[in-house]
Design a protein around this motif. Sequence first.
Motif, PDB file in Angstrom:
ATOM      1  N   ALA A  13       0.860  -1.194   0.000  1.00 61.93           N
ATOM      2  CA  ALA A  13       0.000   0.000   0.000  1.00 61.93           C
ATOM      3  C   ALA A  13       0.890   1.235   0.000  1.00 61.93           C
ATOM      4  N   THR A  14       0.290   2.371  -0.283  1.00 63.29           N
ATOM      5  CA  THR A  14       0.981   3.657  -0.202  1.00 63.29           C
ATOM      6  C   THR A  14       0.186   4.553   0.736  1.00 63.29           C
ATOM      7  N   ALA A  15       0.886   5.189   1.665  1.00 67.98           N
ATOM      8  CA  ALA A  15       0.254   6.148   2.575  1.00 67.98           C
ATOM      9  C   ALA A  15       0.788   7.534   2.242  1.00 67.98           C
ATOM     10  N   SER A  16      -0.120   8.511   2.199  1.00 66.20           N
ATOM     11  CA  SER A  16       0.300   9.868   1.866  1.00 66.20           C
ATOM     12  C   SER A  16      -0.484  10.889   2.680  1.00 66.20           C
ATOM     13  N   ASP A  17       0.242  11.897   3.154  1.00 66.04           N
ATOM     14  CA  ASP A  17      -0.372  13.019   3.861  1.00 66.04           C
ATOM     15  C   ASP A  17      -0.139  14.315   3.078  1.00 66.04           C
ATOM     16  N   VAL A  18       0.332  14.175   1.830  1.00 67.96           N
ATOM     17  CA  VAL A  18       0.673  15.337   1.011  1.00 67.96           C
ATOM     18  C   VAL A  18      -0.531  16.265   0.839  1.00 67.96           C
ATOM     19  N   GLY A  19      -1.689  15.710   0.532  1.00 73.86           N
ATOM     20  CA  GLY A  19      -2.859  16.544   0.285  1.00 73.86           C
ATOM     21  C   GLY A  19      -3.724  16.769   1.505  1.00 73.86           C
ATOM     22  N   SER A  20      -3.280  16.315   2.661  1.00 77.16           N
ATOM     23  CA  SER A  20      -4.146  16.432   3.839  1.00 77.16           C
ATOM     24  C   SER A  20      -3.397  16.852   5.094  1.00 77.16           C
ATOM     25  N   GLY A  21      -2.428  17.743   4.950  1.00 74.29           N
ATOM     26  CA  GLY A  21      -1.716  18.262   6.110  1.00 74.29           C
ATOM     27  C   GLY A  21      -0.221  18.297   5.935  1.00 74.29           C
ATOM     28  N   GLY A  22       0.311  17.431   5.105  1.00 77.19           N
ATOM     29  CA  GLY A  22       1.741  17.462   4.799  1.00 77.19           C
ATOM     30  C   GLY A  22       2.650  16.880   5.858  1.00 77.19           C
ATOM     31  N   SER A  23       2.105  16.201   6.847  1.00 79.30           N
ATOM     32  CA  SER A  23       2.959  15.602   7.877  1.00 79.30           C
ATOM     33  C   SER A  23       3.576  14.298   7.379  1.00 79.30           C
ATOM     34  N   ASN A  24       4.621  13.886   8.059  1.00 79.49           N
ATOM     35  CA  ASN A  24       5.257  12.613   7.722  1.00 79.49           C
ATOM     36  C   ASN A  24       4.397  11.444   8.189  1.00 79.49           C
ATOM     37  N   ILE A  25       4.470  10.355   7.427  1.00 83.99           N
ATOM     38  CA  ILE A  25       3.865   9.092   7.854  1.00 83.99           C
ATOM     39  C   ILE A  25       4.852   8.478   8.832  1.00 83.99           C
ATOM     40  N   VAL A  26       4.406   8.231  10.053  1.00 83.48           N
ATOM     41  CA  VAL A  26       5.332   7.766  11.088  1.00 83.48           C
ATOM     42  C   VAL A  26       5.117   6.313  11.484  1.00 83.48           C
ATOM     43  N   SER A  27       3.935   5.763  11.206  1.00 83.72           N
ATOM     44  CA  SER A  27       3.708   4.357  11.532  1.00 83.72           C
ATOM     45  C   SER A  27       2.561   3.811  10.697  1.00 83.72           C
ATOM     46  N   ALA A  28       2.489   2.485  10.669  1.00 83.34           N
ATOM     47  CA  ALA A  28       1.418   1.827   9.919  1.00 83.34           C
ATOM     48  C   ALA A  28       1.201   0.441  10.501  1.00 83.34           C
ATOM     49  N   GLU A  29       0.057  -0.134  10.146  1.00 77.81           N
ATOM     50  CA  GLU A  29      -0.269  -1.474  10.606  1.00 77.81           C
ATOM     51  C   GLU A  29      -1.329  -2.062   9.697  1.00 77.81           C
ATOM     52  N   TYR A  30      -1.486  -3.393   9.790  1.00 82.31           N
ATOM     53  CA  TYR A  30      -2.593  -4.036   9.099  1.00 82.31           C
ATOM     54  C   TYR A  30      -3.272  -4.990  10.058  1.00 82.31           C
ATOM     55  N   SER A  31      -4.517  -5.310   9.764  1.00 78.64           N
ATOM     56  CA  SER A  31      -5.242  -6.335  10.519  1.00 78.64           C
ATOM     57  C   SER A  31      -6.071  -7.141   9.533  1.00 78.64           C
ATOM     58  N   VAL A  32      -6.312  -8.379   9.899  1.00 79.11           N
ATOM     59  CA  VAL A  32      -7.121  -9.271   9.074  1.00 79.11           C
ATOM     60  C   VAL A  32      -8.404  -9.576   9.823  1.00 79.11           C
ATOM     61  N   ASP A  33      -9.520  -9.309   9.181  1.00 76.52           N
ATOM     62  CA  ASP A  33     -10.843  -9.563   9.761  1.00 76.52           C
ATOM     63  C   ASP A  33     -11.031  -8.881  11.116  1.00 76.52           C
ATOM     64  N   GLY A  34     -10.446  -7.698  11.289  1.00 75.67           N
ATOM     65  CA  GLY A  34     -10.612  -6.948  12.525  1.00 75.67           C
ATOM     66  C   GLY A  34      -9.826  -7.496  13.701  1.00 75.67           C
ATOM     67  N   GLY A  35      -8.897  -8.404  13.438  1.00 76.65           N
ATOM     68  CA  GLY A  35      -8.092  -8.997  14.503  1.00 76.65           C
ATOM     69  C   GLY A  35      -6.983  -8.073  14.973  1.00 76.65           C
ATOM     70  N   SER A  36      -6.030  -8.649  15.651  1.00 79.14           N
ATOM     71  CA  SER A  36      -4.913  -7.885  16.212  1.00 79.14           C
ATOM     72  C   SER A  36      -4.135  -7.171  15.115  1.00 79.14           C
ATOM     73  N   ALA A  37      -3.692  -5.961  15.438  1.00 81.36           N
ATOM     74  CA  ALA A  37      -2.905  -5.160  14.494  1.00 81.36           C
ATOM     75  C   ALA A  37      -1.484  -5.703  14.414  1.00 81.36           C
ATOM     76  N   VAL A  38      -0.955  -5.715  13.187  1.00 81.60           N
ATOM     77  CA  VAL A  38       0.420  -6.138  12.925  1.00 81.60           C
ATOM     78  C   VAL A  38       1.166  -4.922  12.384  1.00 81.60           C
ATOM     79  N   VAL A  39       2.291  -4.610  12.982  1.00 83.24           N
ATOM     80  CA  VAL A  39       3.061  -3.422  12.607  1.00 83.24           C
ATOM     81  C   VAL A  39       3.636  -3.560  11.198  1.00 83.24           C
ATOM     82  N   ILE A  40       3.529  -2.485  10.426  1.00 81.63           N
ATOM     83  CA  ILE A  40       4.207  -2.346   9.135  1.00 81.63           C
ATOM     84  C   ILE A  40       5.180  -1.182   9.296  1.00 81.63           C
ATOM     85  N   VAL A  41       6.427  -1.399   8.999  1.00 81.19           N
ATOM     86  CA  VAL A  41       7.411  -0.320   9.075  1.00 81.19           C
ATOM     87  C   VAL A  41       7.417   0.403   7.731  1.00 81.19           C
ATOM     88  N   PRO A  42       7.053   1.698   7.698  1.00 85.33           N
ATOM     89  CA  PRO A  42       7.092   2.455   6.439  1.00 85.33           C
ATOM     90  C   PRO A  42       8.503   2.445   5.850  1.00 85.33           C
TER      91      PRO A  42
END
Length: 186
Positions: A32-61
């Motif tokens: 995936a791609t995360a962007s804050d360019v058009g919505s505030g311009g801040s850096n993306i500092v963290s990310a995660e995914y979950s499957v079927d609403g389960g526990s979040a798994v960290v994604i390092v940008p």
Amino acid sequence: VVVSTDNQSPTVTGLTLTPNPSNGTGGVALHATASDVGSGGSNIVSAEYSVDGGSAVVIVPNNVAATASLDATIPSGLGEGDHSVTVSATDAGGNVGSATITLTVDQTGPPTSSVTVAPSPNNGTIGINSSTPAVRVTASATDTTSKVVQAEGFIDTVGANGGGFPFVPTDGAWTSLTESIRVDIP
């Protein structure tokens, strides 16, 4: 003095899963791609995914910037069916944006129907026509979840996957959920 406040969520776009559908026995690459360019311009500092609403798994940008690439591997072991994969990204202002994609796990092969042999009856010496000294077996294979991408046959005893003789799609391409297939047996 200019004070700027970022109170808008980043966008998460370009979600892909490879392979999708999956048979569930190996990992699935998530991108995936995360962007804050058009919505505030801040850096993306963290990310995660979950499957079927389960526990979040960290994604390092891939980098700390206003636009970041997000990559992870969803491990094997999901059961058959559709699974909702949600990717969330957080910007430096603490705002969270997310997007969802469906991962299909298909562990059931397509049933085969309408099997015919021509010419039939046959004593083993009659071909399908004068230029093809073979018996032609035709069938239909239909899957409700995934495109049919191969078929094989066996004589008398079913063997291991990949050990049979290959059928071909009658239209020349494996492109749909239902395929008319055939094989000529000498």
